[in-house]
Design an enzyme around this catalytic site. Structure first.
Site, PDB file in Angstrom:
ATOM      1  CG  ASP A 150      -1.850  -1.091   1.073  1.00  0.00           C
ATOM      2  OD1 ASP A 150      -1.821  -2.158   0.420  1.00  0.00           O
ATOM      3  OD2 ASP A 150      -2.924  -0.844   1.667  1.00  0.00           O
ATOM      4  CE  LYS A 198      -5.622   1.959   2.472  1.00  0.00           C
ATOM      5  NZ  LYS A 198      -4.574   1.335   3.341  1.00  0.00           N
ATOM      6  CE  LYS A 221      -6.922  -1.292   2.561  1.00  0.00           C
ATOM      7  NZ  LYS A 221      -5.547  -1.617   3.000  1.00  0.00           N
TER       8      LYS A 221
END
Length: 342
Positions: free
Chosen positions: A179, A242, A278
């Site tokens: 991430d 995300k 996400k």
């Protein structure tokens, strides 16, 4: 067990298999594409009021009750990146988090829900780099993925070479998902070429590990910036986009999620590649998780309700899901401490 949502104004029912069922079609990884400024110009017009109205009315038109709700909550559990990203993290804290990922529900709930023959676990555990070895050792053989936050999380302001080295180090230490955070200043200054090049290099440094690109949407000032940043990240090869680090003053919101979902849909229509989504930050209740699942199913479709295309970034969400499931089987709510994660 199955799950459904129903529209009070329609007889149409949407069903969802219980967590544990696998998607029937394999997912081709996004190779990225060249930066297309003309394409960015096409998607830059974002109608905030229309998006906010859509987000507000979408969840009100759906009702999920009883066994259907329990099934949807089990699905939400299977889509979680169980996360600890605190300054006071320790090896033992991460070890306990991983143990909870392996056995996310109390044994009595598993028995009462008749889940003994099913393996329902969070999709991944997400930690800082120093705890990857602990996570890897604890999760070995469990099927739970290991994600690491990288690139000078949460602000992304270290030199590029340092950020790339951090990705490579985390992949080498066992992370199969990375991430990363973007420099928000690149978005605020409309430096799309530089943003594209950085994310492209992040993707290259990840190798076979999947790349989740955190936009930090609460810092991006406008939904237009969210749309364009989403498109640039996908063009550069992101596997997921995300919303947030969880450290911004404003994290995942449904209007932002709606913008990002429509960017994903636009990208698939243009390239044929499905990109994951996400939301993260502030999603701590079962009710909120259900709202996100409804939004995803309505905007992107059933295929996105699988771990390879949707995740919740969450730490306390599992606690409330477990409480709601206990209420489903007993009719009573228990104290939060009975469902402690770490």
């Amino acid at each position: 067990m199955s799950a459904s949502t129903s529209n009070p104004t329609s007889a149409k029912v949407h069903t969802l298999p219980v967590a544990g069922a696998q998607a029937t079609n394999s997912l081709l990884r996004n190779p990225g594409t060249k930066l297309d400024l003309g394409w960015l110009e096409e998607v830059r017009n974002v109608n905030r009021s229309a998006l906010e109205k859509r987000a507000a009315t979408l969840v009100k038109r759906r009702s999920i009750k009883g066994e259907n709700q329990a099934a949807w909550l089990l699905r939400a559990l299977s889509l979680m990146d169980l996360t600890t990203l605190n300054s006071n993290d320790t090896d033992e804290r991460v070890r306990r988090l991983c143990a909870k990922a392996i056995n996310p529900l109390r044994r009595d709930l598993v028995e009462k829900l008749k889940l003994a023959d099913m393996q329902i676990r969070p999709a991944a555990v997400c930690v800082y780099h120093p705890f990857l070895s602990v996570a890897s050792n604890t999760l070995e053989g469990s099927g739970v993925h290991i994600a690491a936050v990288s690139t000078a999380f949460p602000h992304g302001l270290a030199p590029l070479s340092t950020r790339l080295d951090e990705i490579r180090a985390s992949v080498g230490a066992g992370a199969d998902e990375i991430d990363v955070v973007i420099r928000r200043g690149l978005v605020l200054g409309a430096h799309w070429q530089e943003l594209y090049e950085e994310v492209s290099q992040f993707r290259e440094a990840c190798g076979d590990a999947h790349l989740k690109v955190i936009l930090g949407t609460g810092d991006l000032a406008s939904l237009r910036n969210v749309m364009i940043a989403s498109m640039v990240a996908m063009m550069a090869g992101a596997d997921f986009i995300k919303t947030s680090t969880g450290k911004e003053s404003v994290n995942a919101t449904l209007p932002v999620g709606l913008v990002m979902c429509r960017a994903i849909r636009n990208y698939e229509e243009r390239t044929g590649f499905k990109i994951g989504f996400k939301p993260a930050g502030g999603i701590s209740t079962a009710k909120a998780a259900l709202e996100w699942l409804i939004l995803i199913k309505e905007e992107l479709g059933r295929r996105w309700l699988e771990p390879d295309l949707f995740r919740f970034g969450a730490s306390s969400l599992l606690n409330d899901i477990e409480r709601q499931l206990e209420h489903h089987v007993t009719g009573h709510y228990s104290a939060s401490y009975r469902h402690a994660i770490v």
